[in-house]
Design a protein around this motif. Sequence first.
Motif, PDB file in Angstrom:
ATOM      1  N   PHE A 127       0.844  -1.189   0.000  1.00  0.00           N
ATOM      2  CA  PHE A 127       0.000   0.000   0.000  1.00  0.00           C
ATOM      3  C   PHE A 127       0.878   1.237   0.000  1.00  0.00           C
ATOM      4  O   PHE A 127       1.648   1.477   0.930  1.00  0.00           O
ATOM      5  CB  PHE A 127      -0.905  -0.002   1.231  1.00  0.00           C
ATOM      6  CG  PHE A 127      -1.742   1.239   1.374  1.00  0.00           C
ATOM      7  CD1 PHE A 127      -2.723   1.539   0.450  1.00  0.00           C
ATOM      8  CD2 PHE A 127      -1.540   2.103   2.445  1.00  0.00           C
ATOM      9  CE1 PHE A 127      -3.497   2.692   0.578  1.00  0.00           C
ATOM     10  CE2 PHE A 127      -2.308   3.244   2.591  1.00  0.00           C
ATOM     11  CZ  PHE A 127      -3.282   3.547   1.649  1.00  0.00           C
ATOM     12  N   ALA A 132      -2.065   4.844  -4.611  1.00  0.00           N
ATOM     13  CA  ALA A 132      -3.410   4.282  -4.479  1.00  0.00           C
ATOM     14  C   ALA A 132      -4.470   5.358  -4.663  1.00  0.00           C
ATOM     15  O   ALA A 132      -5.486   5.139  -5.344  1.00  0.00           O
ATOM     16  CB  ALA A 132      -3.559   3.617  -3.116  1.00  0.00           C
ATOM     17  N   PRO A 151      -6.530  -7.276  -1.779  1.00  0.00           N
ATOM     18  CA  PRO A 151      -5.094  -7.065  -1.632  1.00  0.00           C
ATOM     19  C   PRO A 151      -4.436  -8.297  -1.026  1.00  0.00           C
ATOM     20  O   PRO A 151      -5.086  -9.087  -0.333  1.00  0.00           O
ATOM     21  CB  PRO A 151      -5.013  -5.870  -0.686  1.00  0.00           C
ATOM     22  CG  PRO A 151      -6.257  -5.950   0.133  1.00  0.00           C
ATOM     23  CD  PRO A 151      -7.311  -6.578  -0.755  1.00  0.00           C
ATOM     24  N   HIS A 153      -0.950  -7.943   0.233  1.00  0.00           N
ATOM     25  CA  HIS A 153       0.213  -7.485   0.984  1.00  0.00           C
ATOM     26  C   HIS A 153      -0.301  -6.899   2.295  1.00  0.00           C
ATOM     27  O   HIS A 153      -1.254  -6.109   2.304  1.00  0.00           O
ATOM     28  CB  HIS A 153       0.992  -6.437   0.191  1.00  0.00           C
ATOM     29  CG  HIS A 153       2.320  -6.081   0.781  1.00  0.00           C
ATOM     30  ND1 HIS A 153       2.453  -5.275   1.910  1.00  0.00           N
ATOM     31  CD2 HIS A 153       3.596  -6.428   0.427  1.00  0.00           C
ATOM     32  CE1 HIS A 153       3.731  -5.135   2.194  1.00  0.00           C
ATOM     33  NE2 HIS A 153       4.453  -5.822   1.317  1.00  0.00           N
ATOM     34  N   SER A 155       0.446  -4.576   4.210  1.00  0.00           N
ATOM     35  CA  SER A 155       0.392  -3.133   4.420  1.00  0.00           C
ATOM     36  C   SER A 155      -0.950  -2.534   4.012  1.00  0.00           C
ATOM     37  O   SER A 155      -1.282  -1.408   4.431  1.00  0.00           O
ATOM     38  CB  SER A 155       1.517  -2.445   3.643  1.00  0.00           C
ATOM     39  OG  SER A 155       1.372  -2.681   2.253  1.00  0.00           O
ATOM     40  N   TRP A 156      -1.752  -3.266   3.232  1.00  0.00           N
ATOM     41  CA  TRP A 156      -3.039  -2.729   2.804  1.00  0.00           C
ATOM     42  C   TRP A 156      -4.032  -2.628   3.958  1.00  0.00           C
ATOM     43  O   TRP A 156      -5.084  -1.990   3.821  1.00  0.00           O
ATOM     44  CB  TRP A 156      -3.608  -3.557   1.664  1.00  0.00           C
ATOM     45  CG  TRP A 156      -3.030  -3.143   0.342  1.00  0.00           C
ATOM     46  CD1 TRP A 156      -1.879  -3.603  -0.222  1.00  0.00           C
ATOM     47  CD2 TRP A 156      -3.559  -2.157  -0.548  1.00  0.00           C
ATOM     48  NE1 TRP A 156      -1.641  -2.962  -1.413  1.00  0.00           N
ATOM     49  CE2 TRP A 156      -2.665  -2.073  -1.638  1.00  0.00           C
ATOM     50  CE3 TRP A 156      -4.675  -1.338  -0.532  1.00  0.00           C
ATOM     51  CZ2 TRP A 156      -2.875  -1.197  -2.704  1.00  0.00           C
ATOM     52  CZ3 TRP A 156      -4.892  -0.465  -1.593  1.00  0.00           C
ATOM     53  CH2 TRP A 156      -4.002  -0.403  -2.661  1.00  0.00           C
ATOM     54  N   GLY A 159      -4.819   0.779   4.499  1.00  0.00           N
ATOM     55  CA  GLY A 159      -5.567   1.481   3.458  1.00  0.00           C
ATOM     56  C   GLY A 159      -7.066   1.461   3.621  1.00  0.00           C
ATOM     57  O   GLY A 159      -7.778   2.047   2.796  1.00  0.00           O
ATOM     58  N   GLU A 160      -7.583   0.836   4.688  1.00  0.00           N
ATOM     59  CA  GLU A 160      -9.028   0.693   4.808  1.00  0.00           C
ATOM     60  C   GLU A 160      -9.759   2.040   4.832  1.00  0.00           C
ATOM     61  O   GLU A 160     -10.817   2.172   4.190  1.00  0.00           O
ATOM     62  CB  GLU A 160      -9.390  -0.145   6.022  1.00  0.00           C
ATOM     63  CG  GLU A 160     -10.861  -0.533   6.039  1.00  0.00           C
ATOM     64  CD  GLU A 160     -11.157  -1.671   7.008  1.00  0.00           C
ATOM     65  OE1 GLU A 160     -12.345  -1.968   7.198  1.00  0.00           O
ATOM     66  OE2 GLU A 160     -10.205  -2.271   7.552  1.00  0.00           O
ATOM     67  N   GLN A 170     -13.551  -4.392   0.588  1.00  0.00           N
ATOM     68  CA  GLN A 170     -12.453  -5.357   0.607  1.00  0.00           C
ATOM     69  C   GLN A 170     -13.028  -6.749   0.783  1.00  0.00           C
ATOM     70  O   GLN A 170     -13.848  -6.992   1.660  1.00  0.00           O
ATOM     71  CB  GLN A 170     -11.457  -5.077   1.727  1.00  0.00           C
ATOM     72  CG  GLN A 170     -10.286  -6.057   1.739  1.00  0.00           C
ATOM     73  CD  GLN A 170      -9.209  -5.691   2.741  1.00  0.00           C
ATOM     74  OE1 GLN A 170      -8.919  -4.513   2.937  1.00  0.00           O
ATOM     75  NE2 GLN A 170      -8.606  -6.688   3.366  1.00  0.00           N
TER      76      GLN A 170
END
Length: 253
Positions: A127, A132, A151, A153, A155-156, A159-160, A170
């Motif tokens: 992310f 993004a 996703p 990875h 790190s996403w 991103g939520e 998601q």
Amino acid sequence: MNDAVLDGALSKKPGRIFVGCAGWSLAREHAPAFPGDGTHLERYARQFNTAEINSSFYRPHRPQTYARWADSVPADFRFSVKIPKLISHEQRLQDSDQALDEFLGQCGELGERLGCLLLQLPPSLAFEPRAAEVFFTRLRQRFAGQVVIEPRHGSWVQGEPMLTHYRVAQAGVDPSRLSNDSQPSGWPGLSYRRLHGAPRIYYSAYEEDYLIRLAAELKAESQSGAPTWCIFDNTASGAATGNALRLIELLGQ
């Protein structure tokens, strides 16, 4: 859509539950459940109300092909269409304007039968907020419909909030890969599950106890008013068809 409108939209009546498979191949052992004439898609659509188009991930389809698929299914059938790997894996969400325009011009021929777009990301794509945000801005400039992301990875998880802002759900997936993907998350206006099979991914069928719990969860999620999707992707041995048919029975659809 502001929060008040969203809350009102999600507090009325239960949302539709969509159950289907990744693709519409019909396993031989389940052929008796799909009697009559017609193409595989036409026969499939007599039992299921959705299908996930995965082939669009690997290669483009002509607009006429999407139009033909739309004409092959009932008016209340909905397709989920996977965004090409050119955008997600090769361009990695950057400089994708032309590819997005071409893809949306093609799958747009599904018309009202286009239920949502599925963006599946590679495990190597972390992310990166700026990249993004640019991508989702460009996507939303072109497409106002429902979008779901898968996703891969960790790190996403960060991103939520951005997903919610851009109305991107998601997917809840099995087997789970991230700390927050065992259940649907992101934008609450859409609930989407992708079930890949366990313990052997893409092959294993889900047991009866799992499907009973799943039916209860889908019914509960649909009470929010959001469309609730469940796609079986354990297609390698034909298990998806049987699992989807049984889930429909359990849901009483």
